[in-house]
Design a protein around this motif. Structure first.
Motif, short mmCIF file in Angstrom:
data_model
loop_
_atom_site.label_atom_id
_atom_site.label_comp_id
_atom_site.label_asym_id
_atom_site.label_seq_id
_atom_site.Cartn_x
_atom_site.Cartn_y
_atom_site.Cartn_z
N UNK A 104 4.73 4.73 0.19
CA UNK A 104 4.11 3.44 -0.13
C UNK A 104 2.88 3.27 0.76
N UNK A 105 1.70 3.19 0.13
CA UNK A 105 0.45 3.11 0.88
C UNK A 105 -0.39 1.94 0.39
N UNK A 106 -1.02 1.26 1.32
CA UNK A 106 -1.99 0.21 1.01
C UNK A 106 -3.32 0.60 1.61
N UNK A 107 -4.34 0.77 0.78
CA UNK A 107 -5.68 1.10 1.26
C UNK A 107 -5.69 2.38 2.08
N UNK A 108 -6.34 2.32 3.26
CA UNK A 108 -6.45 3.52 4.09
C UNK A 108 -5.13 3.90 4.75
N UNK B 251 7.71 13.87 -5.28
CA UNK B 251 6.97 12.88 -4.50
C UNK B 251 6.52 11.76 -5.42
N UNK B 252 6.79 10.54 -4.99
CA UNK B 252 6.33 9.35 -5.71
C UNK B 252 5.43 8.57 -4.76
N UNK B 253 4.13 8.54 -5.06
CA UNK B 253 3.18 7.80 -4.24
C UNK B 253 2.87 6.47 -4.92
N UNK B 254 3.17 5.39 -4.24
CA UNK B 254 2.86 4.04 -4.73
C UNK B 254 1.66 3.57 -3.91
N UNK B 255 0.50 3.43 -4.57
CA UNK B 255 -0.76 3.34 -3.85
C UNK B 255 -1.55 2.11 -4.30
N UNK B 256 -1.71 1.14 -3.40
CA UNK B 256 -2.39 -0.12 -3.70
C UNK B 256 -3.83 -0.12 -3.22
N UNK B 257 -4.75 -0.52 -4.10
CA UNK B 257 -6.17 -0.60 -3.79
C UNK B 257 -6.83 -1.70 -4.61
N UNK C 38 -12.63 2.79 -7.90
CA UNK C 38 -13.86 3.15 -7.19
C UNK C 38 -13.74 2.98 -5.68
N UNK C 39 -12.80 2.17 -5.25
CA UNK C 39 -12.61 1.91 -3.81
C UNK C 39 -11.42 2.67 -3.24
N UNK C 40 -10.92 3.64 -3.98
CA UNK C 40 -9.69 4.33 -3.62
C UNK C 40 -9.97 5.65 -2.91
N UNK C 41 -9.54 5.76 -1.67
CA UNK C 41 -9.69 7.00 -0.90
C UNK C 41 -8.80 8.09 -1.51
N UNK C 42 -9.35 9.30 -1.64
CA UNK C 42 -8.64 10.47 -2.19
C UNK C 42 -8.28 10.30 -3.68
N UNK D 157 1.05 -4.88 8.42
CA UNK D 157 2.42 -5.24 8.78
C UNK D 157 3.11 -5.99 7.65
N UNK D 158 2.41 -6.96 7.02
CA UNK D 158 3.05 -7.74 5.96
C UNK D 158 3.42 -6.85 4.77
N UNK D 159 2.61 -5.84 4.50
CA UNK D 159 2.89 -4.91 3.39
C UNK D 159 4.13 -4.09 3.70
N UNK D 160 4.21 -3.57 4.91
CA UNK D 160 5.37 -2.75 5.28
C UNK D 160 6.64 -3.58 5.36
N UNK D 161 6.52 -4.84 5.77
CA UNK D 161 7.69 -5.71 5.78
C UNK D 161 8.21 -5.92 4.36
N UNK D 162 7.31 -6.11 3.42
CA UNK D 162 7.71 -6.25 2.01
C UNK D 162 8.49 -5.02 1.56
N UNK D 163 7.94 -3.84 1.86
CA UNK D 163 8.58 -2.59 1.44
C UNK D 163 9.95 -2.45 2.11
#
Length: 347
Positions: free
Chosen positions: A114-118, A139-145, A149-153, A212-218
């Motif tokens: 679970x990734x948010x931005x960078x 692998x399941x990548x859940x990726x928030x951006x 166009x603003x998404x790294x990789x 931190x708030x994102x990881x707490x949600x997860x």
């Protein structure tokens, strides 16, 4: 310290840059996927250290690389973005961090990332390692951006999907999506994703990196689903260079006493006086003690120490468990003694 030569600089979306290195010493330790690299810069008598996650994987035929986001008021990130060039030599420390993934060749499990931005940067290293060094892991990548166009990789991940169509699933979450229900990760959406991809035998590991708030949600959502806390790993993506917002500052501690203490490091005892507004690390460095440190914000494991006598308080802690803190573990970069005669040993 080791010396690295910059071999390439690649611009990434959303004001990020990937920097690859050549190890001039030839004996740099192999980093684990998910760990970070600490760079050291000297400006006169002032040393400045900054840590950046490896975006490279030791199991892929690629050079060591970090990816760095530009921070408006960041002394080092601006240097790396605007004044660094190919051929420059930088001082670095060995790989560090307790957020990492060690592959098992024949493991049969599912990795949820679970990734948010960078926050994707260390997870990108883990993703590549799991796909290349293991034969069955999915692998399941859940990726928030904000947007593609603003998404790294973004393009790189599409390529990895084409290489491993049966083992890699990317759930793209863009806040500019027309379907607002799927524009941001929320509890119900997270539960739906996990249920859709959870293997029948339940063999899964969960890694998350972001604010931190994102990881707490997860984390709290996963715990509510019955996932064991031991199967959930987190890495706070934090820029030590960012100025703290005035509204977010904690009130000054009431106790403004300066306490005497002893710092034990590499077989030597150093008597120190710690003012209320300085940490043990701050004062130790002022006394020219070559203490280990990296983030200076309680978010890595570099300066883990043991309080042998007395007591300490920590301004922040994203590393140690409650049990470890109860048993006297502390991070000297955010620690203040609470009584005279406190003894801390740097591990």
């Amino acid at each position: 310290m080791y010396k690295f030569e910059i071999s390439s600089i690649t611009r990434q979306p959303n004001e990020n840059v990937t920097i690859t290195f050549k190890d001039l010493s030839g004996n740099y330790p192999v980093p684990k996927s998910g760990q970070f690299l600490t760079l050291s810069f000297e400006f006169g008598e002032r040393e400045v250290r900054r840590s950046y996650s490896f975006s490279s994987s030791p199991y892929v035929n690629e050079p060591l690389a970090i990816t760095v986001k530009r921070v408006d008021n960041g002394e080092i990130s601006r240097l790396l973005h605007h004044r660094t060039k190919v051929g420059d030599v930088v001082n670095v420390m060995e790989p560090q961090g307790i957020f990492f993934y060690e592959p098992v060749r024949d493991a049969n499990r599912t990795l949820f990332l679970f990734a948010a931005g960078v926050g994707v940067i260390p997870l990108y290293s883990i993703l590549k390692t799991a796909l290349v060094a293991e034969t069955m892991t999915k692998v399941v990548l859940v990726y928030s951006n904000g947007s593609p166009e603003r998404t790294v990789f973004y393009e790189e991940l599409l390529s990895w999907q084409r290489l491993y169509p049966d083992r890699l699933a990317v759930v793209w979450i863009f806040s500019n999506a027309k379907n607002l229900l799927n524009a941001r990760l929320n509890r119900d959406y997270l539960i739906r994703i996990v249920k859709e991809h959870m293997p029948a035998d339940g063999q899964a590991l969960f890694f998350t990196c972001g604010p931190v708030f994102y990881m707490d949600l997860v984390r709290f959502t996963l715990l509510g689903m019955g996932i064991s806390d031991s199967d959930i790993r987190k890495e706070t993506f934090h820029f030590p260079e960012e100025e703290e917002d005035e509204d977010e500052r904690e009130e000054e501690p009431v106790d403004q006493t300066a306490y005497t203490m002893t710092l034990r490091f590499q077989g030597m005892d150093y008597p120190l006086v710690i003012p209320y507004n300085k940490t043990v690390l701050d004062v130790g460095l002022q006394h020219k003690i070559k203490l280990p440190y990296s983030c200076k914000s309680g978010m890595c494991s570099t300066c883990i120490s043991q309080c042998i006598t007395g007591a300490v308080r920590m301004d922040y802690n994203e590393v140690l468990t409650d049990r470890e803190v109860e048993n006297g573990r502390c991070l000297i970069c955010v620690s203040h003694p609470l009584e005279n005669g406190t003894v801390i040993e740097v591990l």
